[in-house]
Scaffold this motif. Sequence first.
Motif, mmCIF file in Angstrom:
data_model
loop_
_atom_site.group_PDB
_atom_site.id
_atom_site.type_symbol
_atom_site.label_atom_id
_atom_site.label_comp_id
_atom_site.label_asym_id
_atom_site.label_seq_id
_atom_site.Cartn_x
_atom_site.Cartn_y
_atom_site.Cartn_z
ATOM 1 N N ALA A 149 1.014 -1.226 0.330
ATOM 2 C CA ALA A 149 0.182 0.117 0.093
ATOM 3 C C ALA A 149 0.864 1.087 0.068
ATOM 4 O O ALA A 149 1.985 1.212 0.253
ATOM 5 N N VAL A 150 0.292 2.218 -0.370
ATOM 6 C CA VAL A 150 0.926 3.634 0.086
ATOM 7 C C VAL A 150 0.641 4.023 1.632
ATOM 8 O O VAL A 150 -0.614 3.814 1.944
ATOM 9 N N TYR A 151 1.798 4.276 2.458
ATOM 10 C CA TYR A 151 1.631 4.646 3.857
ATOM 11 C C TYR A 151 1.696 6.053 3.994
ATOM 12 O O TYR A 151 2.492 6.819 3.382
ATOM 13 N N TYR A 152 0.693 6.445 4.714
ATOM 14 C CA TYR A 152 0.972 7.933 5.044
ATOM 15 C C TYR A 152 0.861 8.163 6.405
ATOM 16 O O TYR A 152 0.326 7.412 7.503
ATOM 17 N N CYS A 153 1.571 9.318 6.475
ATOM 18 C CA CYS A 153 1.761 9.771 8.119
ATOM 19 C C CYS A 153 0.510 10.992 8.329
ATOM 20 O O CYS A 153 0.242 11.649 7.363
ATOM 21 N N ASN A 154 0.135 11.117 9.612
ATOM 22 C CA ASN A 154 -0.806 11.925 9.894
ATOM 23 C C ASN A 154 -0.748 12.337 11.217
ATOM 24 O O ASN A 154 -0.358 11.868 12.282
ATOM 25 N N ALA A 155 -1.268 13.694 11.562
ATOM 26 C CA ALA A 155 -1.338 14.189 12.845
ATOM 27 C C ALA A 155 -2.627 14.314 13.266
ATOM 28 O O ALA A 155 -3.488 14.783 12.652
ATOM 29 N N GLY A 156 -2.879 13.961 14.365
ATOM 30 C CA GLY A 156 -4.212 13.788 14.968
ATOM 31 C C GLY A 156 -4.342 13.723 16.556
ATOM 32 O O GLY A 156 -3.468 14.546 17.138
ATOM 33 N N GLY A 157 -5.391 13.109 17.071
ATOM 34 C CA GLY A 157 -5.646 13.205 18.306
ATOM 35 C C GLY A 157 -6.048 11.840 18.922
ATOM 36 O O GLY A 157 -6.368 11.083 18.017
ATOM 37 N N GLY A 158 -6.043 11.666 20.108
ATOM 38 C CA GLY A 158 -6.684 10.534 20.715
ATOM 39 C C GLY A 158 -5.967 9.978 21.809
ATOM 40 O O GLY A 158 -5.149 10.607 22.772
ATOM 41 N N SER A 159 -6.123 8.762 22.267
ATOM 42 C CA SER A 159 -5.642 8.171 23.546
ATOM 43 C C SER A 159 -5.130 6.815 22.985
ATOM 44 O O SER A 159 -4.817 6.501 21.880
ATOM 45 N N GLY A 160 -4.837 5.960 24.285
ATOM 46 C CA GLY A 160 -4.120 4.540 23.657
ATOM 47 C C GLY A 160 -5.333 3.710 22.927
ATOM 48 O O GLY A 160 -5.076 2.749 22.856
ATOM 49 N N SER A 161 -6.335 4.222 23.236
ATOM 50 C CA SER A 161 -7.516 3.059 22.759
ATOM 51 C C SER A 161 -8.248 3.594 21.400
ATOM 52 O O SER A 161 -9.127 2.962 21.008
ATOM 53 N N TYR A 162 -8.381 4.975 21.106
ATOM 54 C CA TYR A 162 -8.770 5.475 19.911
ATOM 55 C C TYR A 162 -7.955 6.376 19.160
ATOM 56 O O TYR A 162 -6.903 7.041 19.876
ATOM 57 N N TYR A 163 -8.145 6.627 18.028
ATOM 58 C CA TYR A 163 -7.363 7.959 17.237
ATOM 59 C C TYR A 163 -8.010 8.541 16.534
ATOM 60 O O TYR A 163 -9.039 7.765 15.704
ATOM 61 N N TYR A 164 -8.277 9.630 16.174
ATOM 62 C CA TYR A 164 -8.927 10.536 15.109
ATOM 63 C C TYR A 164 -7.747 11.120 14.372
ATOM 64 O O TYR A 164 -7.041 12.013 15.068
ATOM 65 N N LEU B 34 -6.633 14.466 12.164
ATOM 66 C CA LEU B 34 -6.767 15.574 11.787
ATOM 67 C C LEU B 34 -6.313 15.863 10.188
ATOM 68 O O LEU B 34 -5.783 15.019 9.555
ATOM 69 N N ASN B 35 -6.401 16.899 9.607
ATOM 70 C CA ASN B 35 -6.271 17.224 8.290
ATOM 71 C C ASN B 35 -4.757 17.648 7.930
ATOM 72 O O ASN B 35 -4.499 18.529 7.443
ATOM 73 N N TYR B 36 -3.670 16.760 8.636
ATOM 74 C CA TYR B 36 -2.444 17.076 8.280
ATOM 75 C C TYR B 36 -1.920 15.687 7.664
ATOM 76 O O TYR B 36 -1.825 14.585 8.664
ATOM 77 N N TRP B 37 -1.505 15.807 6.590
ATOM 78 C CA TRP B 37 -0.861 14.249 5.787
ATOM 79 C C TRP B 37 0.497 14.602 5.313
ATOM 80 O O TRP B 37 0.539 15.605 4.812
ATOM 81 N N GLY B 38 0.982 13.725 5.099
ATOM 82 C CA GLY B 38 2.431 13.521 4.239
ATOM 83 C C GLY B 38 1.862 13.060 2.823
ATOM 84 O O GLY B 38 0.968 12.585 2.708
ATOM 85 N N GLN B 39 2.811 13.085 2.188
ATOM 86 C CA GLN B 39 2.841 12.890 0.665
ATOM 87 C C GLN B 39 2.738 11.407 0.565
ATOM 88 O O GLN B 39 2.233 10.868 -0.585
#
Length: 121
Positions: free
Chosen positions: A91-106, A108-113
């Motif tokens: 696959a193409v793997y993307y890095c993302n900046a977001g929020g959450g805890s150890g049990s969930y993640y959401y 944000l609209n910050y993505w690598g290429q």
Amino acid sequence: QVQLVESGGGLVQPGGSLRLSCTVSGSIVGSNAMGWYRQAAGQQREMVAAITNFGSTHYGDSVRGRFTISRDNSKSTVYLQMNSLKPEDTAVYYCNAGGGSGSYYYPLNYWGQGTQVTVSS
């Protein structure tokens, strides 16, 4: 200006390993976690792994036990160590900046290429 730059993708044989890196520059407001997503051809993007600023981690079911996410805050870098790779990890793997805890993640609209990972013999 916020930038997320991934590196480390490539071609690897089944059972092999790769380590992806994502370096963040700039200040991201409202983010307390970083994540890795992937998108295979013709499929939806899915969350692979995430880590909070304090090191709590969260993994997708398909990679748990094989992939490890970590971070070096001094280098503003997040890593994804991928072991026992399978063809379905391609696959193409993307890095993302977001929020959450150890049990969930959401995300944000910050993505690598994105960086391509191909698992094939």
